[in-house]
Design a protein around this motif. Structure first.
Motif, short mmCIF file in Angstrom:
data_model
loop_
_atom_site.label_atom_id
_atom_site.label_comp_id
_atom_site.label_asym_id
_atom_site.label_seq_id
_atom_site.Cartn_x
_atom_site.Cartn_y
_atom_site.Cartn_z
N VAL A 46 -23.92 0.21 14.46
CA VAL A 46 -24.96 0.76 14.93
C VAL A 46 -25.27 0.17 16.17
O VAL A 46 -24.87 -1.14 16.73
CB VAL A 46 -26.09 0.31 13.74
N LEU A 47 -26.31 0.72 17.08
CA LEU A 47 -26.54 0.14 18.41
C LEU A 47 -28.04 0.68 18.71
O LEU A 47 -28.61 1.46 18.15
CB LEU A 47 -25.48 0.84 19.20
N GLY A 48 -28.20 -0.05 19.47
CA GLY A 48 -29.75 -0.01 20.13
C GLY A 48 -29.89 -0.52 21.32
O GLY A 48 -29.10 -1.56 21.89
N ALA A 79 -38.60 4.14 31.51
CA ALA A 79 -37.64 3.27 30.48
C ALA A 79 -37.68 4.12 29.14
O ALA A 79 -38.55 4.57 28.61
CB ALA A 79 -38.17 1.92 30.18
N ILE A 80 -36.29 4.36 28.58
CA ILE A 80 -36.11 5.11 27.46
C ILE A 80 -35.58 4.06 26.53
O ILE A 80 -34.38 3.68 26.41
CB ILE A 80 -35.01 6.24 27.76
N PRO A 81 -36.34 3.87 25.36
CA PRO A 81 -35.51 3.10 24.34
C PRO A 81 -34.60 4.07 23.23
O PRO A 81 -35.14 4.96 23.19
CB PRO A 81 -37.01 2.54 23.59
N ARG A 258 -22.02 -7.11 20.04
CA ARG A 258 -21.72 -7.00 21.28
C ARG A 258 -22.78 -6.59 22.33
O ARG A 258 -23.33 -5.61 22.40
CB ARG A 258 -20.69 -5.88 21.36
N PRO A 259 -23.55 -7.66 22.84
CA PRO A 259 -24.60 -7.27 23.91
C PRO A 259 -23.65 -6.85 25.14
O PRO A 259 -22.89 -7.51 25.43
CB PRO A 259 -25.04 -8.45 23.94
N VAL A 281 -27.20 -3.49 22.44
CA VAL A 281 -26.75 -4.35 21.46
C VAL A 281 -25.91 -3.68 20.34
O VAL A 281 -26.41 -2.53 19.98
CB VAL A 281 -27.62 -5.25 20.96
N GLU A 282 -24.61 -3.62 20.29
CA GLU A 282 -24.00 -3.16 19.21
C GLU A 282 -23.52 -4.05 18.07
O GLU A 282 -23.17 -5.15 18.45
CB GLU A 282 -22.79 -2.44 19.93
#
Length: 287
Positions: A46-48, A79-81, A258-259, A281-282
């Motif tokens: 998962v990532l964000g 900015a796009i979250p 994984r940042p 961040v993954e």
């Protein structure tokens, strides 16, 4: 506690979905094939993150429109979250992965096109953003390899008050890149640098039903009469892009965190130049 539960679920998926553990039970398969499949690893992640997007809308730059009375500087900046999910298959030195991320439902505050003097011209907001990415890479040595990727994304912006402006941007491109990695004990530093060529579709639609009021010079004032409409549209333009990413991978509770940070420059001659800065961040298994 919620994130810990998610990581446990991912761990179970990684164990039960690893092809090698199932295939190895087939004792009738050739030994070399069994050994190859036993090396296969399945990773779920998962990532964000958030992406800062700065783009010139070149057909609008330096245009002076009758209903705005002053030249507009054609630029989008916001900015796009986003969030997403990925799946990867790894065997020996090769890896194939697919990832999807989206920013649908973004409730961002208004952003503004600017006049040449820097004051606000008219507002816009983000309607949606989504992206697919498929990539394959192979590490020739322990620290360097080769990679290729297919990328599809769409992005829409819209005037948030009066349909004064809307724009849609889509792109399809194919990339070649160099993946890099270096390990120090359990910690891995990774990166990639590459370039892409592909096609892009940009369309900008402006319906000027506004004029600049002396009483409110920083805000558009709207008239009931419909003014002439202006379109800027071109399809299948060739684009080129250069990109890079660097990050660190740290094992936590059996998962990989994984940042990373990335930057991309995309250019379509006579139409647009865009810079994107990305912090991501993954979290996933097992690599």
């Amino acid at each position: 506690m919620r994130w810990r539960a998610i990581l446990h679920v991912l761990t179970l998926l990684s164990v039960f979905l690893t092809p090698g553990s199932l295939f190895a039970q087939n004792s009738g398969a050739p030994r070399a094939l069994v050994e190859l499949v036993n090396d296969v690893k399945l990773g779920v992640q998962v990532l964000g993150g958030v992406e800062q997007h700065d783009q010139d809308v070149l057909p609008i730059t330096n245009q002076s429109f009758e209903y705005l009375q002053r030249p507009v500087r054609g630029g989008l900046s916001h900015a796009i979250p986003y969030y997403g999910i990925g799946l990867a298959l790894q065997v020996r030195g090769a890896e194939v992965s697919v990832a999807y991320r989206q920013g649908d439902g973004i409730q961002s505050s208004n952003h503004w096109f600017r006049f040449e003097d820097g004051t606000r011209a008219f507002p816009y907001t983000i309607r949606f953003y989504n992206e697919w990415n498929v990539q394959a890479e192979y590490f020739i040595l322990d620290w360097i390899g080769v990679g290729a990727a297919y990328h599809l994304s769409s992005h829409m912006v819209h005037d948030s008050k009066s349909s004064l402006f809307s724009g849609s941007l889509s792109r399809i491109n194919y990339s070649l890149y160099v993946p890099l990695r270096q390990e120090w004990g359990p910690i891995r530093i990774f990166g990639r640098v590459g370039a892409a060529l592909g096609d892009g579709n940009d369309s900008y639609y402006l319906d000027f039903r506004a004029f600049q009021s002396p009483e409110t010079p920083d805000e558009p004032s709207f008239e009931p009469e419909e003014a002439p409409r202006t379109f800027f549209e071109e399809t299948s333009a060739t684009m080129n892009a250069q990109f890079g990413r660097v990050g660190v991978e740290v094992p936590i509770w059996g998962a990989a965190v994984r940042p990373s940070v990335g930057v991309e420059r995309l250019h379509v001659p006579s139409r647009t130049t865009a810079w994107s800065y990305d912090v991501r961040v993954e979290m996933g298994l097992p690599f």
